[in-house]
Design a protein around this motif. Structure first.
Motif, PDB file in Angstrom:
ATOM      1  N   PRO A 134       4.677 -74.081  59.136  1.00 35.99           N
ATOM      2  CA  PRO A 134       5.612 -73.384  58.240  1.00 35.99           C
ATOM      3  C   PRO A 134       5.228 -71.919  58.028  1.00 35.99           C
ATOM      4  CG  PRO A 134       4.785 -75.419  57.237  1.00 35.99           C
ATOM      5  CD  PRO A 134       3.992 -75.206  58.483  1.00 35.99           C
ATOM      6  N   VAL A 135       6.216 -71.055  58.111  1.00 41.47           N
ATOM      7  CA  VAL A 135       6.017 -69.627  57.827  1.00 41.47           C
ATOM      8  C   VAL A 135       7.129 -69.197  56.873  1.00 41.47           C
ATOM      9  CG1 VAL A 135       4.879 -69.013  60.013  1.00 41.47           C
ATOM     10  CG2 VAL A 135       7.372 -69.017  59.901  1.00 41.47           C
ATOM     11  N   ASN A 136       6.985 -68.039  56.244  1.00 42.33           N
ATOM     12  CA  ASN A 136       8.048 -67.624  55.323  1.00 42.33           C
ATOM     13  C   ASN A 136       9.327 -67.273  56.093  1.00 42.33           C
ATOM     14  OD1 ASN A 136       8.179 -64.818  56.012  1.00 42.33           O
ATOM     15  ND2 ASN A 136       6.333 -64.459  54.793  1.00 42.33           N
ATOM     16  N   GLU A 137      10.400 -67.188  55.352  1.00 45.19           N
ATOM     17  CA  GLU A 137      11.716 -67.053  55.980  1.00 45.19           C
ATOM     18  C   GLU A 137      11.846 -65.807  56.840  1.00 45.19           C
ATOM     19  OE1 GLU A 137      16.237 -67.606  54.323  1.00 45.19           O
ATOM     20  OE2 GLU A 137      14.575 -68.813  53.577  1.00 45.19           O
ATOM     21  N   LYS A 138      11.229 -64.723  56.363  1.00 44.76           N
ATOM     22  CA  LYS A 138      11.315 -63.457  57.089  1.00 44.76           C
ATOM     23  C   LYS A 138      10.655 -63.595  58.472  1.00 44.76           C
ATOM     24  CE  LYS A 138      10.084 -58.608  56.723  1.00 44.76           C
ATOM     25  NZ  LYS A 138       8.914 -57.819  56.324  1.00 44.76           N
ATOM     26  N   ILE A 139       9.486 -64.223  58.477  1.00 45.61           N
ATOM     27  CA  ILE A 139       8.771 -64.404  59.740  1.00 45.61           C
ATOM     28  C   ILE A 139       9.530 -65.383  60.651  1.00 45.61           C
ATOM     29  CG2 ILE A 139       6.622 -65.279  60.788  1.00 45.61           C
ATOM     30  CD1 ILE A 139       5.083 -64.037  58.493  1.00 45.61           C
TER      31      ILE A 139
END
Ligand SMILES: [Zn+2]
Length: 292
Positions: A134-139
């Motif tokens: 999981p990564v943040n939405e921007k990434i």
């Protein structure tokens, strides 16, 4: 290519990494002794010291090509090289050099790998893709536009790509299929690496798959074989990493699973001729289409 009921034809590991500071040639000896005849040697990034410039990428790729040469000098197995910048390297470098620089460097490294492929030194772009964690939405959004860009470059060069992606089953495949279509990359040129054993068309959506052949994988392959309509093969993703001994699967695994596959197909009533066709397809004919 059976002798006394045992497969003696080609056996290809479609995704293996090697490290000259770890097992390296010893792993190849094990692979060859088990009956293996060919590998795709996939570039292994040094995560403790990632390339920060194009010339450092060149050095890193050259090292992988050099290792392939040394294997060819000592063994009769065939060695094809897969080169590319790893999506996890891109994600790590966002936090050190920033999103923009990391992306620019990544795309430069892609273009450099494509140059090696066009010269015939390598056969496929990989592993490329997106973070498997999981990564943040921007990434996440940035990783998808980057992957789309990579697919467009692959489509233009008419080369296949080996994809390192998250494991979200069929959803991952259908997502990737959409990206392929948007990039005008024929779906079969996108090869999902570390793929689950379900090879049915409704699962893979026409993408190719190199199945991680761990325990239980052969049962699932046999179960879904008649519903398969795309290219698939086998891999270990052997990491040859001193910090993670035994990860992911050992160098003898593809040979072992190939024999297991032929045994289970015989039990299912397949003829030796049919099994011969299937195994020749996965270990020779289809790789010749995907990696050339
Ligand atoms: Zn890998």
């Amino acid at each position: 290519m059976f002798e006394n009921g045992r497969w003696i034809g080609p056996i290809l590991d479609q995704h293996i990494h090697l490290d000259r500071n770890n097992h390296f040639l010893e792993a190849i000896r094990e692979f060859a002794n088990s009956g293996g005849t060919g590998i795709n040697l996939v570039h292994k990034p040094n995560f403790s010291r990632l390339p920060e410039s194009l010339s450092e990428y060149r050095d890193a790729y050259e090292e992988t090509l050099q290792m392939a040469k040394e294997i060819r000098n000592q063994f009769t197995i065939s060695v094809s090289v897969i080169l590319g910048p790893h999506p996890v390297a891109w994600e790590h470098q966002i936090h050190t050099i920033g999103l923009e620089k990391s992306t620019t460097l990544h795309l430069e490294a892609i273009k450099l790998a494509l140059e090696y492929i066009s010269k015939g030194d390598a056969v496929c772009l990989g592993e490329v893709g997106r973070p498997h964690y999981p990564v943040n939405e921007k990434i996440w959004e940035a990783s998808n536009s980057l992957l789309l860009e990579i697919m467009k470059l692959a489509a233009e060069a008419e080369v296949s790509i080996q994809l390192h992606v998250e494991d979200n089953g069929e959803k991952t495949y259908s997502d990737l299929a959409k990206l392929c279509d948007e990039a005008s990359l024929p779906r079969y040129l996108a090869i999902r690496h570390y793929a689950p054993a379900d090879i049915s068309e409704e699962f893979t959506h026409g993408l190719s798959a190199t199945v991680s052949v761990g325990k239980g994988s052969i049962q699932k392959i046999v179960e879904t074989l008649s519903k398969s309509n795309s290219y698939w093969g086998m891999e270990t993703d052997f990491l040859d990493d001193p910090k993670r001994p035994g990860a992911v699967l050992g160098p003898k695994t593809v040979a072992k699973r190939t024999h297991q596959l032929s045994k289970e197909l015989i039990e299912k009533g397949y003829s030796e001729d049919d099994i011969c066709k299937i195994i020749n397809n996965i270990h020779s004919n289809w790789p010749n289409i995907l990696y050339s």
